[in-house]
Design an enzyme around this catalytic site. Structure first.
Site, mmCIF file in Angstrom:
data_model
loop_
_atom_site.group_PDB
_atom_site.id
_atom_site.type_symbol
_atom_site.label_atom_id
_atom_site.label_comp_id
_atom_site.label_asym_id
_atom_site.label_seq_id
_atom_site.Cartn_x
_atom_site.Cartn_y
_atom_site.Cartn_z
ATOM 1 N N TRP A 1 -2.487 -2.755 -1.697
ATOM 2 C CA TRP A 1 -2.241 -4.138 -1.759
ATOM 3 C C TRP A 1 -3.226 -4.846 -0.580
ATOM 4 O O TRP A 1 -2.951 -4.543 0.550
ATOM 5 C CB TRP A 1 -0.800 -4.418 -1.381
ATOM 6 C CG TRP A 1 -0.171 -5.718 -1.618
ATOM 7 C CD1 TRP A 1 0.145 -6.558 -2.748
ATOM 8 C CD2 TRP A 1 -0.159 -6.919 -0.571
ATOM 9 N NE1 TRP A 1 0.430 -7.835 -2.449
ATOM 10 C CE2 TRP A 1 0.285 -8.037 -1.063
ATOM 11 C CE3 TRP A 1 -0.352 -6.775 0.833
ATOM 12 C CZ2 TRP A 1 0.756 -9.267 -0.571
ATOM 13 C CZ3 TRP A 1 -0.290 -7.986 1.484
ATOM 14 C CH2 TRP A 1 0.210 -9.203 1.037
ATOM 15 N N GLU B 1 8.593 -15.097 -9.375
ATOM 16 C CA GLU B 1 7.968 -13.880 -9.089
ATOM 17 C C GLU B 1 7.580 -13.089 -10.454
ATOM 18 O O GLU B 1 6.676 -12.616 -10.750
ATOM 19 C CB GLU B 1 8.676 -12.762 -7.905
ATOM 20 C CG GLU B 1 9.881 -12.293 -8.567
ATOM 21 C CD GLU B 1 10.379 -11.563 -7.377
ATOM 22 O OE1 GLU B 1 9.787 -10.842 -6.320
ATOM 23 O OE2 GLU B 1 11.619 -11.249 -7.433
ATOM 24 N N GLU C 1 17.973 -17.780 -4.846
ATOM 25 C CA GLU C 1 17.486 -16.601 -5.220
ATOM 26 C C GLU C 1 16.979 -16.327 -6.636
ATOM 27 O O GLU C 1 16.105 -16.154 -6.974
ATOM 28 C CB GLU C 1 18.567 -15.718 -5.126
ATOM 29 C CG GLU C 1 18.528 -14.242 -5.633
ATOM 30 C CD GLU C 1 17.475 -13.627 -5.497
ATOM 31 O OE1 GLU C 1 16.529 -13.826 -4.750
ATOM 32 O OE2 GLU C 1 16.933 -12.488 -6.264
ATOM 33 N N LYS D 1 6.168 -4.301 -3.645
ATOM 34 C CA LYS D 1 7.604 -4.050 -2.980
ATOM 35 C C LYS D 1 7.126 -3.413 -1.544
ATOM 36 O O LYS D 1 6.128 -3.095 -1.340
ATOM 37 C CB LYS D 1 7.921 -2.769 -3.764
ATOM 38 C CG LYS D 1 9.536 -2.532 -3.836
ATOM 39 C CD LYS D 1 10.236 -3.074 -4.559
ATOM 40 C CE LYS D 1 11.739 -3.051 -4.613
ATOM 41 N NZ LYS D 1 12.371 -3.990 -5.368
ATOM 42 N N ARG E 1 4.054 -0.372 -4.871
ATOM 43 C CA ARG E 1 3.613 -0.788 -3.530
ATOM 44 C C ARG E 1 2.452 -1.705 -3.250
ATOM 45 O O ARG E 1 2.009 -2.107 -2.183
ATOM 46 C CB ARG E 1 3.667 0.438 -2.529
ATOM 47 C CG ARG E 1 4.825 1.170 -2.392
ATOM 48 C CD ARG E 1 4.676 2.403 -1.553
ATOM 49 N NE ARG E 1 4.581 1.959 -0.073
ATOM 50 C CZ ARG E 1 5.687 1.745 0.933
ATOM 51 N NH1 ARG E 1 6.825 1.989 0.185
ATOM 52 N NH2 ARG E 1 5.561 1.353 1.899
ATOM 53 N N ASN F 1 -1.955 2.342 5.310
ATOM 54 C CA ASN F 1 -0.982 1.345 5.066
ATOM 55 C C ASN F 1 -0.750 0.613 6.250
ATOM 56 O O ASN F 1 -0.025 1.114 7.299
ATOM 57 C CB ASN F 1 0.336 1.821 4.491
ATOM 58 C CG ASN F 1 1.435 1.047 4.330
ATOM 59 O OD1 ASN F 1 1.118 -0.093 3.980
ATOM 60 N ND2 ASN F 1 2.514 1.496 4.167
ATOM 61 N N GLY F 2 -0.858 -0.791 6.260
ATOM 62 C CA GLY F 2 -0.500 -1.615 7.452
ATOM 63 C C GLY F 2 -1.746 -2.492 7.890
ATOM 64 O O GLY F 2 -2.723 -2.558 7.051
ATOM 65 N N HIS G 1 18.996 -36.845 -2.735
ATOM 66 C CA HIS G 1 18.230 -37.284 -1.564
ATOM 67 C C HIS G 1 16.688 -36.937 -1.647
ATOM 68 O O HIS G 1 15.764 -36.679 -0.787
ATOM 69 C CB HIS G 1 18.714 -36.378 -0.224
ATOM 70 C CG HIS G 1 20.135 -36.668 0.089
ATOM 71 N ND1 HIS G 1 20.789 -37.884 0.579
ATOM 72 C CD2 HIS G 1 21.332 -36.054 -0.111
ATOM 73 C CE1 HIS G 1 21.811 -37.952 0.612
ATOM 74 N NE2 HIS G 1 22.380 -36.819 0.143
ATOM 75 N N CYS H 1 0.856 -1.313 -0.119
ATOM 76 C CA CYS H 1 -0.023 0.007 -0.035
ATOM 77 C C CYS H 1 0.827 0.960 0.108
ATOM 78 O O CYS H 1 2.089 1.448 0.735
ATOM 79 C CB CYS H 1 -0.972 -0.027 1.256
ATOM 80 S SG CYS H 1 -2.211 -1.235 1.333
ATOM 81 N N LYS I 1 13.583 -15.146 -8.559
ATOM 82 C CA LYS I 1 13.189 -14.174 -9.683
ATOM 83 C C LYS I 1 12.558 -15.077 -10.467
ATOM 84 O O LYS I 1 11.721 -14.328 -11.141
ATOM 85 C CB LYS I 1 14.753 -14.015 -10.115
ATOM 86 C CG LYS I 1 15.785 -13.089 -9.400
ATOM 87 C CD LYS I 1 15.284 -11.706 -9.546
ATOM 88 C CE LYS I 1 14.333 -11.148 -8.236
ATOM 89 N NZ LYS I 1 14.982 -11.244 -7.032
HETATM 90 O O1 M6R Z 1 13.136 -4.216 1.064
HETATM 91 P P1 M6R Z 1 13.574 -5.426 1.347
HETATM 92 O O2 M6R Z 1 14.891 -6.024 0.659
HETATM 93 O O3 M6R Z 1 13.599 -5.907 2.952
HETATM 94 O O4 M6R Z 1 12.463 -6.651 0.822
HETATM 95 C C1 M6R Z 1 12.556 -8.227 1.134
HETATM 96 C C2 M6R Z 1 11.947 -8.935 0.537
HETATM 97 O O5 M6R Z 1 10.554 -8.568 0.310
HETATM 98 C C3 M6R Z 1 12.194 -8.907 -1.103
HETATM 99 O O6 M6R Z 1 13.510 -8.988 -1.448
HETATM 100 C C4 M6R Z 1 11.574 -10.010 -1.981
HETATM 101 O O7 M6R Z 1 11.769 -10.992 -1.810
HETATM 102 C C5 M6R Z 1 11.442 -9.347 -3.556
HETATM 103 N N1 M6R Z 1 10.395 -9.426 -4.302
HETATM 104 C C6 M6R Z 1 12.680 -10.413 -4.460
HETATM 105 O O8 M6R Z 1 12.764 -9.733 -5.401
#
Ligand code: M6R
Length: 589
Positions: free
Chosen positions: A75, A474, A467, A584, A28, A101-102, A490, A2, A471
């Site tokens: 969001w 998402e 990681e 984000k 956001r 927001n929250g 395993h 948000c 990527k």
């Molecule tokens: O702002 P931050 O780095 O603390 O955010 C952490 C995660 O929410 C963030 O890295 C998220 O996993 C991303 N969407 C990954 O690309």
């Protein structure tokens, strides 16, 4: 998670400014959009579910009267995305409008109490109790009514409120970000600085339990004591252009390409500060890395890098699980936190937990003035510039580079680390050219219809395999999973069938022989092997060359996968900037 915005102008119309700000905050949350302004003793509103571009076409978000207003991009948490649940939300008489927001944790109890008093609710949100609580005391004026209302909430939030009878904007922060921006004749509040960066780079930060009242003046108060507070105006060194897409079609590809410079900027830190920090790390008795999502994977890579380079064991715990480790914390413990936004709720809770035990906090964070930055004993800025795409890219490699530099500093080899990372930065600069992108785009065409993509790595590149999976998932919504190469036999080998794609991070280090054997095991079961490696190998069906940069291999290995995930997103019709169901800056737990 948000975005909220508000502005008070000495003249002119607030609506177009709110509209532009919401476009910049859209990363956001993109479930619904709304704005409200005050004019002629009324609150005027436009809001609907959907993305801002579509809603503007339908409603013309520039067309609301008045020079005071608020806006919101959502969001969804409580209540599904719908026109009814879109913010701003109102009191019974539609005199008070609020964006939020929250999460208000005790909303149900407050809602029951308000219903008993005769208030009626139209949305499924937790937010709606806020305007109704303000309504209870609105005869005292908006400022006092908000102050009374927030004393009743529990949870983490940032809110902005307006009312029909006053040319005033009130904002309150507790746990979610809220920043005030000031130019000569305009004052803003926003969840993030880029929302108003085209008007001003002069900002003031609200801390938890603080309220700002903006009319002709700007005043700050502590909401618990009611006392007024003085704030310092801080100049931010980001410019508005950095927060725009420029010539690129999407933020994410712009940010991937910016890695030509951002790695260098991340390691360009004051050497004395690095050395002092290295001493702190060496002195600490019990050291933890913590972060979430991608930043969490960087923390995990940090655990390996510190072990390999500095021969120091640092524990890694993802932030949402960190409270389980509180029994191991003392005033000699050091918590190293990694974050792009510096606002992630799980991470901030870990910091709170640690602080209560007297733990010192060292942070690697991109956003200056963020909650994490201000709540740390020592903080390094990543200097990557604003990262707008939901998928983290340039912040990730900046974090990896800085963690690596710190490990070299702890090992007493700072200059060697610096040389390695400068060489890495320059090789990334060479790597990010159109031919390289075209080669990866070709691979994306081969993989676009895959059910699943697996990624394997060992040692420093095991966290990078995880990681890489984040990527791909998402951005392209293809199921992806990262494994330690040694773990395949395993269990995960059972997933391999004819043509199953498996990306193999085969660095030029002591793990190479073993990871190539793991790739062979996958290939023997029909897997399609994509090697990300400085050297080709007969097991690779498709080779993506990366430079050989020794212990900095995680930095270069993840970049082709960022590009691959971006191209998969394009080919599969996914929005590369606004990943499905995500946002984000995750300010809810
Ligand atoms: O702002 P931050 O780095 O603390 O955010 C952490 C995660 O929410 C963030 O890295 C998220 O996993 C991303 N969407 C990954 O690309």
């Amino acid at each position: 998670m948000c975005g909220i915005f508000g502005c008070v102008l000495s003249e002119g119309s607030a609506a177009p400014i709110i509209h532009r700000a919401l476009e910049r905050l859209e990363y956001r949350g993109y479930d619904s959009v709304g704005e409200a302004t005050v004019y002629g003793g009324r609150v005027h509103v436009k809001k609907a579910a959907g993305k801002i571009g579509e809603i503007h076409k339908l409603l013309n978000l520039d067309d609301l009267p008045g020079s005071v207003g608020i806006g919101h991009t959502r969001w969804a948490t409580h209540g599904k995305p719908s026109d009814r649940n879109a913010h701003p939300l109102f009191d019974c008489k539609e005199n008070v409008a609020v964006v939020h927001n929250g999460i208000i944790e005790n909303y149900q109890e407050l809602k029951d109490m308000l219903i008993e008093k005769g208030h009626s609710f139209i949305s499924d949100t937790d937010t709606e109790i806020i305007p109704h609580l303000i309504e209870e005391n609105i005869s005292l004026g908006l400022e006092k009514a908000v102050m009374e209302a927030v004393r009743k909430f529990e949870g983490r939030y940032a809110i902005a409120a307006i009312s029909s009878d006053e040319n005033m904007l009130v904002g309150v922060r507790r746990g979610s970000p809220l920043i005030v921006g000031r130019s000569e004749n305009k004052t803003f509040i926003a969840s993030d600085i880029p929302a108003f960066l085209n008007h001003t780079n002069q900002v003031m930060y609200l801390d938890d339990n603080e309220m700002v009242v903006i009319d002709g003046n700007v005043r700050f108060f502590n909401t618990e004591t009611g006392q007024s507070i003085e704030k310092r105006l801080i100049t931010i060194n980001w410019d508005a252009k950095q927060a725009e897409k420029g010539e690129y079609p999407y933020f994410v590809i712009k940010e991937i390409m910016e890695q030509k410079e951002t790695i260098m900027r991340a390691i360009n830190q004051d050497e004395n500060t690095i050395l002092r920090t290295a001493e702190e790390i060496k002195r600490a008795y019990g050291t933890f890395f913590t972060g979430c999502g991608t930043a969490g994977k960087v923390c995990m890579a940090g655990e390996y890098i510190f072990s390999k380079v500095a021969k120091k064991h640092v524990n890694f715990v993802i932030s949402s699980e960190f409270p389980n480790y509180k029994h191991f914390l003392t005033d000699k413990t050091l918590l190293i936190t990694i974050s792009q936004s510096g606002e992630t709720a799980d991470l901030m809770e870990a910091v709170e937990t640690a602080r209560k035990m007297g733990v010192k906090v060292l942070s690697l964070v991109n956003v200056m003035g963020s909650s994490l930055y201000r709540n740390s004993d020592y903080a390094f800025l990543l200097n990557a510039g604003p990262e707008k795409a939901v998928a983290s890219t340039k912040a990730t490699t900046a974090q990896l580079a800085l963690v690596t530099l710190l490990a070299y500093a702890v090992a007493g080899r700072l200059q060697e680390g610096k040389r390695l990372l400068m060489e890495t930065a320059s090789k990334v600069n060479d790597m990010l050219n159109p031919r390289y992108e075209a080669r990866i785009a070709e691979l994306a065409r081969k993989l676009k219809d895959s059910q699943s993509i697996y990624i394997i790595g060992r040692s420093l590149n095991y966290p990078m395999a995880m990681e890489a999976a984040i990527k791909i998932m998402e951005l392209s919504n293809i199921h992806a999973q990262g494994f330690a190469g040694g773990e395949l036999k395993h269990g995960p080998l059972a997933l391999i069938q004819d043509g199953t794609p498996c990306i193999v991070f085969a660095a030029n280090d002591e793990t190479r022989v073993d990871i190539i054997s793991n790739a062979m095991e996958v290939k023997a079961r029909g897997g399609y092997i994509i090697g990300v490696s400085p050297r080709n190998n007969e097991v690779f069906d498709y080779w993506i060359k990366v430079p050989d940069v020794g212990n900095a291999s995680p930095v270069v290995n993840i970049i082709p996968i960022q590009i691959l995930a971006y191209h998969l997103a394009l080919l599969r019709g996914c929005d590369p900037d606004y990943c499905r169901n995500l946002a984000k800056s995750v300010t809810v737990k």
